[in-house]
Write a protein that holds these residues in place. Structure first.
Motif, PDB file in Angstrom:
ATOM      1  N   ALA A  22       0.827  -1.201   0.000  1.00  0.00           N
ATOM      2  CA  ALA A  22       0.000   0.000   0.000  1.00  0.00           C
ATOM      3  C   ALA A  22       0.859   1.248   0.000  1.00  0.00           C
ATOM      4  O   ALA A  22       0.403   2.330  -0.355  1.00  0.00           O
ATOM      5  CB  ALA A  22      -0.916  -0.012   1.225  1.00  0.00           C
ATOM      6  N   CYS A  23       2.115   1.098   0.400  1.00  0.00           N
ATOM      7  CA  CYS A  23       2.989   2.262   0.491  1.00  0.00           C
ATOM      8  C   CYS A  23       3.721   2.548  -0.804  1.00  0.00           C
ATOM      9  O   CYS A  23       4.234   3.641  -0.997  1.00  0.00           O
ATOM     10  CB  CYS A  23       4.043   2.044   1.581  1.00  0.00           C
ATOM     11  N   ILE A  24       3.824   1.557  -1.663  1.00  0.00           N
ATOM     12  CA  ILE A  24       4.630   1.749  -2.873  1.00  0.00           C
ATOM     13  C   ILE A  24       3.982   2.829  -3.722  1.00  0.00           C
ATOM     14  O   ILE A  24       2.796   2.790  -4.027  1.00  0.00           O
ATOM     15  CB  ILE A  24       4.761   0.426  -3.656  1.00  0.00           C
ATOM     16  N   GLY A  25       4.821   3.823  -4.113  1.00  0.00           N
ATOM     17  CA  GLY A  25       4.257   4.934  -4.876  1.00  0.00           C
ATOM     18  C   GLY A  25       3.806   6.073  -3.998  1.00  0.00           C
ATOM     19  O   GLY A  25       3.569   7.177  -4.475  1.00  0.00           O
ATOM     20  N   SER A  26       3.683   5.835  -2.699  1.00  0.00           N
ATOM     21  CA  SER A  26       3.266   6.914  -1.802  1.00  0.00           C
ATOM     22  C   SER A  26       4.504   7.630  -1.279  1.00  0.00           C
ATOM     23  O   SER A  26       5.613   7.151  -1.432  1.00  0.00           O
ATOM     24  CB  SER A  26       2.480   6.336  -0.636  1.00  0.00           C
ATOM     25  N   PRO A  27       4.309   8.784  -0.677  1.00  0.00           N
ATOM     26  CA  PRO A  27       5.479   9.509  -0.141  1.00  0.00           C
ATOM     27  C   PRO A  27       6.254   8.686   0.884  1.00  0.00           C
ATOM     28  O   PRO A  27       7.410   8.969   1.159  1.00  0.00           O
ATOM     29  CB  PRO A  27       4.869  10.754   0.521  1.00  0.00           C
ATOM     30  N   PHE A  28       5.614   7.668   1.449  1.00  0.00           N
ATOM     31  CA  PHE A  28       6.298   6.896   2.466  1.00  0.00           C
ATOM     32  C   PHE A  28       7.243   5.861   1.864  1.00  0.00           C
ATOM     33  O   PHE A  28       8.089   5.329   2.548  1.00  0.00           O
ATOM     34  CB  PHE A  28       5.274   6.145   3.341  1.00  0.00           C
ATOM     35  N   ALA A  29       7.046   5.574   0.591  1.00  0.00           N
ATOM     36  CA  ALA A  29       7.821   4.473   0.016  1.00  0.00           C
ATOM     37  C   ALA A  29       9.261   4.889  -0.187  1.00  0.00           C
ATOM     38  O   ALA A  29       9.562   6.033  -0.489  1.00  0.00           O
ATOM     39  CB  ALA A  29       7.207   4.049  -1.307  1.00  0.00           C
ATOM     40  N   PRO A  30      10.166   3.954  -0.017  1.00  0.00           N
ATOM     41  CA  PRO A  30      11.585   4.279  -0.207  1.00  0.00           C
ATOM     42  C   PRO A  30      11.938   4.310  -1.685  1.00  0.00           C
ATOM     43  O   PRO A  30      11.230   3.788  -2.518  1.00  0.00           O
ATOM     44  CB  PRO A  30      12.301   3.129   0.484  1.00  0.00           C
ATOM     45  N   ARG A  31      13.048   4.928  -1.975  1.00  0.00           N
ATOM     46  CA  ARG A  31      13.577   4.827  -3.352  1.00  0.00           C
ATOM     47  C   ARG A  31      13.958   3.372  -3.588  1.00  0.00           C
ATOM     48  O   ARG A  31      14.404   2.693  -2.679  1.00  0.00           O
ATOM     49  CB  ARG A  31      14.824   5.700  -3.501  1.00  0.00           C
ATOM     50  N   GLN A  32      13.803   2.921  -4.794  1.00  0.00           N
ATOM     51  CA  GLN A  32      14.151   1.536  -5.075  1.00  0.00           C
ATOM     52  C   GLN A  32      15.663   1.377  -4.980  1.00  0.00           C
ATOM     53  O   GLN A  32      16.406   1.933  -5.768  1.00  0.00           O
ATOM     54  CB  GLN A  32      13.680   1.144  -6.485  1.00  0.00           C
ATOM     55  N   ALA A  33      16.112   0.663  -4.045  1.00  0.00           N
ATOM     56  CA  ALA A  33      17.555   0.412  -3.935  1.00  0.00           C
ATOM     57  C   ALA A  33      17.874  -0.895  -4.633  1.00  0.00           C
ATOM     58  O   ALA A  33      17.104  -1.835  -4.593  1.00  0.00           O
ATOM     59  CB  ALA A  33      17.964   0.345  -2.471  1.00  0.00           C
ATOM     60  N   VAL A  55       5.561   1.661   8.260  1.00  0.00           N
ATOM     61  CA  VAL A  55       4.240   1.406   8.796  1.00  0.00           C
ATOM     62  C   VAL A  55       3.222   1.841   7.745  1.00  0.00           C
ATOM     63  O   VAL A  55       3.338   2.924   7.185  1.00  0.00           O
ATOM     64  CB  VAL A  55       4.066   2.222  10.089  1.00  0.00           C
ATOM     65  N   PRO A  56       2.235   0.991   7.451  1.00  0.00           N
ATOM     66  CA  PRO A  56       1.268   1.360   6.415  1.00  0.00           C
ATOM     67  C   PRO A  56       0.543   2.650   6.782  1.00  0.00           C
ATOM     68  O   PRO A  56       0.207   2.864   7.940  1.00  0.00           O
ATOM     69  CB  PRO A  56       0.287   0.184   6.371  1.00  0.00           C
ATOM     70  N   PRO A  57       0.319   3.536   5.828  1.00  0.00           N
ATOM     71  CA  PRO A  57      -0.299   4.825   6.158  1.00  0.00           C
ATOM     72  C   PRO A  57      -1.773   4.665   6.491  1.00  0.00           C
ATOM     73  O   PRO A  57      -2.505   3.992   5.782  1.00  0.00           O
ATOM     74  CB  PRO A  57      -0.119   5.641   4.875  1.00  0.00           C
ATOM     75  N   LEU A  58      -2.188   5.251   7.595  1.00  0.00           N
ATOM     76  CA  LEU A  58      -3.606   5.308   7.925  1.00  0.00           C
ATOM     77  C   LEU A  58      -4.143   6.652   7.450  1.00  0.00           C
ATOM     78  O   LEU A  58      -3.455   7.666   7.494  1.00  0.00           O
ATOM     79  CB  LEU A  58      -3.815   5.213   9.439  1.00  0.00           C
TER      80      LEU A  58
END
Lengths: 323, 323
Positions: A22-33, A55-58
């Protein structure tokens, strides 16, 4: 004690790539290392290392962090039960899935995959707990919608339980009676015995510790405290052999579905749960406040969120099977 | 859900007479009230009703209430984990034993008596939890005695574990690995296979939730998380069939002792335990502080109290069987 040993030391594997999808693509997701097995060079500064837990964004996380959940959990309790605890679960998940083929799997899929595997008990526990905890917090909001605003859902619940008070009392009494920590779920169970329809009914389910409500992982439902039962009561819990009259054979869709499930399994969609682990209510309600916590929880449930998760047939005017 | 129903409403039975037997005769003990089945008359003022729950007195209770347990638990954490929680357990015990023939039984005896009765699960849970919690706090003191002051005990432990560090790491790692709440025990197990001696060895035992270490209640030891195991690993846990070579028959003392125990049972005396329920450490250590809590506990154990509980043969110079 059965503990899972990592195949290689943590330092030698790349920083874990596990991020809740759920986080991928969101501001919380990390850069792909890059998943690299090369030894780290000196030029890789510590601050360039990707943070490894997410932590998944609520939806209401920012408000909850500032003000807590109104009439329910304070911001301190919220910090313990969500911000810190979920981070703990995700961190452990990262450690256990680092470099493995399933490192990108959803928590639900991890729970189902490892439900029958004692050697992966820790992985199951943390995946299932992360999933359940997320479920619990996703039905809470700053302006919860009352059940009266959702008449078809309400009517459907009344068809099964007789009244909303009965549903409430059953869930809360059940949660109160559980000696150890766990969850109590409201699920929509589709009856696979009746071929060709999407009939089903509502059920209340308990899961101790990190047990999962999904029937594909039925062996890990943990619906009873197995230590307070003897052999016969456990057999009764597992249920009698199902009646096969009317089946056309083992290749019917219903039977094929059933074959994938533990005996007596059915298709279940959880819509609501309450988390009765002590760390959720100890801060705000005290050690003797479990019952008060449960009452406040009932008044805080956002039935709008529940209605979104509930399957369509559970809200329609179709005839319901009463369990 | 299996809940135990009281035989008659609480209001019709006399106020519970249950008092921990160590309290009888102490200032904490209530006056003996007549167990009466006559209806209460108006003249019986509410303030004359005896208070119905009594927490067993700890030696250092007064100091702990004021200052907490030094380098371990604050006075607030102590209040939660002992004063309030134990009161909760005792109160529930009173409710469940009111007017019953076993209302004066020790918590240990209640746990053993109801270990195999699913209908009395709540009674078992509360009795066993009260007992275990009391055990945990009774090995803590304001000026704990170090293990070096008790050389025979220390030597005995080294004989079994190889070193004290091994014992420490094993207990703490085990407690840390347990996903759900429970206790980890150090017990002296007397080997019943060897007739005529009091040989035995030290063992470490885990009990989840309110499980009991006493082997007479072996079915409720709750030593593994039964939900993280499949059928074969659970069988392995229960152990192989014991070797009967050397027995003279079923009436030997050893066999008579064994007959009372579950298969593979032995005689166990617990001497030390750590309580890993969240409410014990959440206040002072935070949700991610379980490991720190365990380390601090190890440094706080009063080995003088442990030595007093330990059976004589566990401290002597007799040869020890290494498990």
């Amino acid at each position: 004690m059965i503990t899972r040993r990592l195949a290689r030391p943590l330092s030698q594997s790349s920083s874990s790539a596990w991020v809740c999808p759920a986080c991928i693509g969101s501001p919380f997701a990390p850069r792909q290392a890059a998943a690299s097995i090369l030894p780290q060079t000196r030029r890789q500064q510590p601050q360039q290392r990707r943070s490894i837990h997410h932590v998944p964004p609520l939806t209401y996380d920012a408000t909850f962090q500032q003000d807590g959940i109104p009439n329910f959990i304070s911001k301190y309790g919220y910090k313990i039960a969500w911000t810190e605890y979920q981070a703990l679960m995700v961190q452990k998940l990262n450690e256990l899935t680092a470099g493995e083929p399933y490192e990108h799997s959803l928590t639900k899929d991890l729970a189902i995959q490892f439900a029958r595997d004692p050697m992966s008990a820790s992985l199951f526990n943390h995946a299932s707990m992360a999933h359940n905890n997320h479920y619990f917090f996703s039905t809470l909001s700053t302006h919860p919608s009352k059940l009266d605003n959702h008449p078809s859902l309400k009517q459907s619940l009344i068809s099964t339980f007789g009244s909303i008070e009965t549903l409430q009392m059953t869930m809360l009494d059940t949660a109160s009676a559980m000696f150890g920590p766990g969850f109590v779920w409201l699920i929509w169970a589709r009856d696979l015995d009746i071929v060709g329809t999407r009939r089903g009914g509502w059920r209340i389910l308990t899961t101790y510790l990190a047990g999962t409500p999904y029937v594909e992982a039925g062996y890990r439902q943990q619906g009873i405290d197995t230590n307070t039962n003897n052999a016969s009561s456990q057999s009764a819990y597992r249920g009698p052999i199902s009646n096969n009259v009317g089946y056309m054979g083992q290749y019917t869709k219903a039977n094929m579905d059933k074959a994938k499930l533990p005996p007596g399994g059915t298709n279940a969609q959880p819509v609501l749960c309450v988390n009765t682990w002590e760390h959720v209510w100890l801060r705000d309600y005290g050690i003797s406040g479990k019952r008060a916590f449960l009452s406040d929880w009932w008044d805080t449930v956002d039935w709008g969120a529940v209605e979104q998760i509930a399957p369509k047939e559970s809200k329609g005017p179709a005839q319901f099977i009463r369990y």
